[in-house]
Design a protein around this motif. Sequence first.
Motif, PDB file in Angstrom:
ATOM      1  N   ASP A   1      -1.297   5.137   7.942  1.00  0.00           N
ATOM      2  CA  ASP A   1      -0.802   4.533   9.179  1.00  0.00           C
ATOM      3  C   ASP A   1       0.500   5.160   9.661  1.00  0.00           C
ATOM      4  O   ASP A   1       1.051   4.723  10.675  1.00  0.00           O
TER       5      ASP A   1
ATOM      6  N   ASP B   1       0.438   1.513   4.257  1.00  0.00           N
ATOM      7  CA  ASP B   1      -0.546   2.565   4.014  1.00  0.00           C
ATOM      8  C   ASP B   1      -0.074   3.891   4.612  1.00  0.00           C
ATOM      9  O   ASP B   1       0.224   3.955   5.810  1.00  0.00           O
TER      10      ASP B   1
ATOM     11  N   GLY C   1       0.787  -1.227   0.000  1.00  0.00           N
ATOM     12  CA  GLY C   1       0.000   0.000   0.000  1.00  0.00           C
ATOM     13  C   GLY C   1       0.813   1.268   0.000  1.00  0.00           C
ATOM     14  O   GLY C   1       0.251   2.375   0.004  1.00  0.00           O
TER      15      GLY C   1
END
Length: 567
Positions: free
Chosen positions: A519, A516, A468
């Motif tokens: 995060d 991601d 991601g």
Amino acid sequence: MNATLVRTGYSPNIKERRDCSTALFDADGEMIAQAETMPVHLGAMPYSVAAAVEAFPPETLSPGDSVLLNDPFRGGAHLPDLTLVTPIHDADGDAVIAFAANRAHHADIGGSTAGSVAADSTEIYQEGLRIPPVKFEAGTGAVAEDGTPVGEVREDVLSMILANVRTPEERRGDLRAQVAANATGRRRFRELAAEHGDDLAPALEAINDYSERRMRAELAELPDGTYEFADALDDDGRGNEDLAVEVTLTVDGDAVTVDFTGTAAQTDGPVNAVLAVTASATYYAVRCVTDPDIPPNHGCYRPIDIVAPEGTIVNPEPPAAVVGGNLETSQRVTDTVLGALAQAAPEAVAAAGQGTMNNVTLGGTDPRDGSPYAFYETQGGGFGGRAGGDGMDGVHVHMSNTLNTPAEVLETAYPLRVERYALRPDSGGAGASRGGLGLRRDIRVRDHTARVSLLAERHESHPYGLAGGGEGTNGAAYLVDEDGEELEKLPAKHTRDLPAGSVVSVRTPGGGGYGDPADRDADAVERDLRLGKLTPEAAREQYGYEATGEEQDEDSEPSAGRPERDD
């Protein structure tokens, strides 16, 4: 051996950048130990030793002999890399018990362009002096005080080499350093043989078997299956674009097969990688996801089978141009094999690094003394983000493990000046772990006309992210004015003359991000803002973070003097 090579090297490329490697081989030519320096050299070194032994069987070699070669189609990698192979005889001088070998990147080996890294070559004959295995030192029969045999450099071979290069004294000095490195290896290995006697040969075999057992145990931990991944080179500098590098990687128990079927056919430009280079990149990638403490030797590589179809950019046929295969295609092979392995071991693989060595060569006549010069350097960039940590900023990645040329050394040795050297803000891919930042290096030509050759990748494509994470920023090169403003964008593979005062600005790619971006810890974003690695605009777009204005001055630019590290 490696310390000797670096300490006695004559050129900045050896003594400062450490673009060299050393290794030891047993009597059968199987690698038993290597200094962990340049990955692109080390997996390929066994091919050079095999070529030397084929041309000069051990029974024909005398104490004090050595064999030199650089032919990519006979065990070499590309022409600037000269490999010296020295037999190590027993105490009586009757039998070869091992080989010492080293490889050094010479800053010029002739060819059409100073620095011998021509971006516009279409066949190997344009790339420099091609040396099949030749006897470089001949034993004299004499013995030194420490008991080691004495060899003399063959002046006819040395004269031939020096007559074909632009910087003969520098080449002479670096070749002497290579001789000294192997002399160190020969002396130390003979000491081992004297100490251990008949136990030595079985011990060497046991070392290889030990590495094989450990590698097989590591591979057995990977899930069986077939994993595919594809990436591409931007172009070959001759109008051929999107050159595919495809891999099908099969894990079967305690062994792995890496098949490059589907990879692009060999091409006109100099981005063809000979099999030795492809093997180096493949071995390295597999080692990255297994235990790096496994001793790197022949046994370590036994469980790895490589299929590289002939006539492709990962196994070309002569007279293909190959200088960039060693430098650039090796990086894409690494990216591709790691991309496949990421499917089998997601947390063991980092996102893509910069994926290029950003080769810069400048040459001409030094106005300070009228002598010819050849400057060669690879440029660092971003390492990919990884599980639990950001990628390193401004480092040489994967196949390139050199240092930079310090600005002070560059400006002393060459008629050049470093005008700017900095990290590139926002160049690392967004992620829970950010990709490392690329570099900007601006170099001015002083008081003469210089020939510049650029050979780089990832100017069109981007280093990939994983799990991601976002892509890293791609690279670029420009001619810039006195204020550093862009005047002209340069192709990634480009050769031209630059008049006095010209400034070439190389911008290197950032690494891909991992995980991601949502995060990413807010403290990490604030730290990047404070250090100038991230602008407020990028923080907002990539992480949804609104800067307060207290974190940094938007015009700040981070220094490349020392990479920032979390560990």
